[in-house]
Design a protein around this motif. Structure first.
Motif, mmCIF file in Angstrom:
data_model
loop_
_atom_site.group_PDB
_atom_site.id
_atom_site.type_symbol
_atom_site.label_atom_id
_atom_site.label_comp_id
_atom_site.label_asym_id
_atom_site.label_seq_id
_atom_site.Cartn_x
_atom_site.Cartn_y
_atom_site.Cartn_z
ATOM 1 N N CYS A 62 -7.579 -68.305 19.527
ATOM 2 C CA CYS A 62 -7.749 -67.039 18.806
ATOM 3 C C CYS A 62 -8.923 -67.045 17.840
ATOM 4 N N HIS A 63 -9.799 -68.044 17.946
ATOM 5 C CA HIS A 63 -11.049 -67.978 17.172
ATOM 6 C C HIS A 63 -12.119 -68.833 17.842
ATOM 7 N N THR A 64 -13.048 -68.174 18.510
ATOM 8 C CA THR A 64 -14.173 -68.858 19.150
ATOM 9 C C THR A 64 -15.424 -67.988 19.022
ATOM 10 N N HIS A 65 -16.525 -68.585 19.478
ATOM 11 C CA HIS A 65 -17.772 -67.837 19.681
ATOM 12 C C HIS A 65 -18.215 -68.054 21.127
ATOM 13 N N LEU A 66 -17.224 -68.107 21.999
ATOM 14 C CA LEU A 66 -17.470 -68.345 23.417
ATOM 15 C C LEU A 66 -18.354 -67.237 23.983
ATOM 16 N N GLY A 67 -19.438 -67.629 24.632
ATOM 17 C CA GLY A 67 -20.331 -66.663 25.246
ATOM 18 C C GLY A 67 -21.309 -66.004 24.307
ATOM 19 N N ILE A 68 -21.049 -66.084 23.006
ATOM 20 C CA ILE A 68 -21.958 -65.491 22.036
ATOM 21 C C ILE A 68 -22.835 -66.574 21.400
ATOM 22 N N ILE A 69 -22.363 -67.828 21.447
ATOM 23 C CA ILE A 69 -23.212 -69.004 21.234
ATOM 24 C C ILE A 69 -23.176 -69.748 22.556
ATOM 25 N N MET A 116 -10.363 -65.128 21.639
ATOM 26 C CA MET A 116 -11.053 -64.171 20.801
ATOM 27 C C MET A 116 -12.452 -64.699 20.598
ATOM 28 N N SER A 117 -13.451 -63.843 20.759
ATOM 29 C CA SER A 117 -14.835 -64.228 20.503
ATOM 30 C C SER A 117 -15.515 -63.125 19.716
ATOM 31 N N GLY A 118 -16.495 -63.536 18.909
ATOM 32 C CA GLY A 118 -17.174 -62.537 18.117
ATOM 33 C C GLY A 118 -18.184 -63.123 17.170
ATOM 34 N N PRO A 119 -18.618 -62.334 16.172
ATOM 35 C CA PRO A 119 -19.683 -62.752 15.264
ATOM 36 C C PRO A 119 -19.331 -64.008 14.471
ATOM 37 N N GLY A 120 -20.396 -64.649 13.953
ATOM 38 C CA GLY A 120 -20.233 -65.854 13.154
ATOM 39 C C GLY A 120 -19.998 -65.541 11.687
ATOM 40 N N SER A 121 -20.221 -66.562 10.839
ATOM 41 C CA SER A 121 -19.812 -66.469 9.438
ATOM 42 C C SER A 121 -20.978 -66.513 8.459
ATOM 43 N N ASN A 122 -22.223 -66.366 8.922
ATOM 44 C CA ASN A 122 -23.349 -66.370 7.987
ATOM 45 C C ASN A 122 -23.431 -65.079 7.193
ATOM 46 N N ASN A 123 -22.968 -63.990 7.785
ATOM 47 C CA ASN A 123 -22.991 -62.702 7.095
ATOM 48 C C ASN A 123 -21.710 -62.487 6.307
ATOM 49 N N VAL A 124 -21.828 -61.772 5.209
ATOM 50 C CA VAL A 124 -20.648 -61.413 4.421
ATOM 51 C C VAL A 124 -19.703 -60.563 5.266
ATOM 52 N N VAL A 125 -20.268 -59.600 5.967
ATOM 53 C CA VAL A 125 -19.508 -58.811 6.945
ATOM 54 C C VAL A 125 -20.233 -58.962 8.275
ATOM 55 N N GLY A 126 -19.555 -59.564 9.247
ATOM 56 C CA GLY A 126 -20.235 -59.939 10.481
ATOM 57 C C GLY A 126 -20.125 -58.952 11.617
ATOM 58 N N GLY A 127 -19.046 -58.171 11.656
ATOM 59 C CA GLY A 127 -18.860 -57.232 12.750
ATOM 60 C C GLY A 127 -17.497 -57.353 13.390
ATOM 61 N N GLN A 128 -17.359 -56.779 14.569
ATOM 62 C CA GLN A 128 -16.080 -56.684 15.256
ATOM 63 C C GLN A 128 -15.957 -57.734 16.360
ATOM 64 N N SER A 129 -14.768 -58.317 16.470
ATOM 65 C CA SER A 129 -14.471 -59.305 17.500
ATOM 66 C C SER A 129 -13.635 -58.678 18.609
ATOM 67 N N ALA A 130 -13.522 -59.403 19.741
ATOM 68 C CA ALA A 130 -12.764 -58.903 20.890
ATOM 69 C C ALA A 130 -11.942 -60.030 21.502
#
Length: 387
Positions: A62-69, A116-130
């Motif tokens: 439930c927490h990855t950056h699969l396919g986005i990294i 679940m994959s989505g934006p990373g954590s460098n931004n204060v608000v990163g965006g929406q995950s899916a």
């Protein structure tokens, strides 16, 4: 879709942990019947004797950056942080997820059927995950739920990305102020929109509205206990109905508070060195402490920071530290499904659920066991016999 019968499989009871031999009938991509014995009928197109192999619900991260990294691509495949601006709620993970990332094959071969994959954590608000299934070539056809939360980040990452360049946020106060400012401006925008006083739509505010309306959860990257408490404070200030803490390195230090506030934790990654100050309190038995206190815990890889195929290994290590078999099983199946609000379709082996299964040639909590067959939506997408 054709029907398929799996016979003589060993299933873990999700509540008791007992192992039961069952047959499983799959029809139209769904689990139709689970029983001690199912007769072979003419309308069953394929029958597989599992010969007492172990059957799990499809494993979920439930927490990855699969396919986005992406793996094996270098910088050109790293799409997780839009560092041109610290506040980017309007970014959508599905616009950056490449289902042809080779790591998806690793997920499938490891019995991981949804992430679940989505934006990373460098931004204060990163965006929406899916939430997406792990097999396919077209991301729009792989989506299980989108969006499944708005990503915000506390602590070191936004500060080290922007603060070092004397750009806000420089401090933890700055991080929280940017989040609060965005949410307040969205509230004002919602009022104007309700009164038909909006001349043109604002993508940033539109992306936050589902959060403030209680339609999606707030997903907060937070390691330190004080950052976790700040995330709770923000959620309560804006009447956000559901908060998920992602990582939660020091969550065990405030476990009773998390139980009181009904906050869930996607814990990890575990297989990394303590390369940041925020990770100093991390230890393998923290998941045990949280589970014993009554916090709902899911284990995560945070792929690629731990490779996606290491999720089961992480559960085994947590079990070695004392996490019960049932809690270890739930931490990679039922609990992530519940945290991702997809527990009406995945996370269990039960009639009506998606036919997502991971079939092992030994006890899945034995490190020597290997995933033998992966089934997603009733289709065999991996078998070790053909590898």
């Amino acid at each position: 879709m054709q029907s398929m019968l799996l016979t003589n499989g060993l299933l873990f009871d999700i509540e008791s942990g007992k192992i039961q031999k069952k047959d499983i009938l799959i029809s139209n991509g769904k689990l139709k019947t689970i029983s001690d014995r199912i007769s072979i009928e003419d309308n069953i197109h394929k029958t597989i004797d599992l010969q007492e192999k172990y059957v799990l619900p499809g494993i979920i991260d439930c927490h990855t950056h699969l396919g986005i990294i992406e793996e094996g691509t270098g910088k050109i495949g790293v799409d997780n942080n839009e560092t041109s601006d610290p506040v980017t709620p309007h970014l959508r993970g599905i616009d950056g997820i490449n289902p042809l990332d080779i790591a998806f094959k690793d997920a499938v071969s490891s019995g991981i059927t949804a992430v679940m994959s989505g934006p990373g954590s460098n931004n204060v608000v990163g965006g929406q995950s899916a939430v997406v299934k792990t097999f396919g070539k077209i991301i729009d056809q792989m989506i299980l739920k989108n969006p499944i939360g708005l990503k915000v980040s506390f602590g070191e990452n936004p500060i080290s990305t922007y603060g070092v360049n004397s750009k806000s946020p420089v401090t933890r106060m700055g991080i929280t102020a940017l989040i609060r400012e965005l949410f307040m401006k969205t509230q004002d925008y919602m009022v104007r929109k309700e009164k038909n006083k909006i001349k043109e739509r604002n993508m940033r505010f539109e992306a936050v509205i589902p959060l403030l309306q209680g339609k999606i959860p707030l997903r907060a990257h937070a390691h330190r206990a004080d950052d976790i408490i700040t995330a709770i404070r923000i959620a309560e200030e804006f009447h956000i109905k559901k908060l998920i803490i992602e990582h939660g390195t020091e969550a065990h230090l405030i476990k009773d508070y998390l139980v009181e506030k009904k906050v869930h934790v996607a814990y990890g990654p575990m297989l990394t060195p303590r390369i940041k100050m925020e990770l100093r309190q991390r230890h393998y038995s923290a998941a045990l402490e949280l589970a014993e206190a009554g916090v709902k815990v899911a284990l995560i890889t945070d792929h690629p920071y731990n490779s996606i195929e290491q999720l089961r290994t992480i559960a085994i290590l947590a079990k070695v530290e004392g996490l019960s078999l049932i809690d270890a099983l739930k931490a990679i199946t039922l609990h992530p499904a519940e945290i991702l609000e997809c527990d009406d379709r995945i996370g269990r082996i039960a009639p009506g659920f998606d036919a997502d299964l991971a079939i092992f040639n030994g006890n899945p909590f034995d490190i020597n066991a290997k995933n033998h067959i992966t089934i997603i939506d009733g289709r065999i997408v991996f078998t070790r016999d053909k590898k």
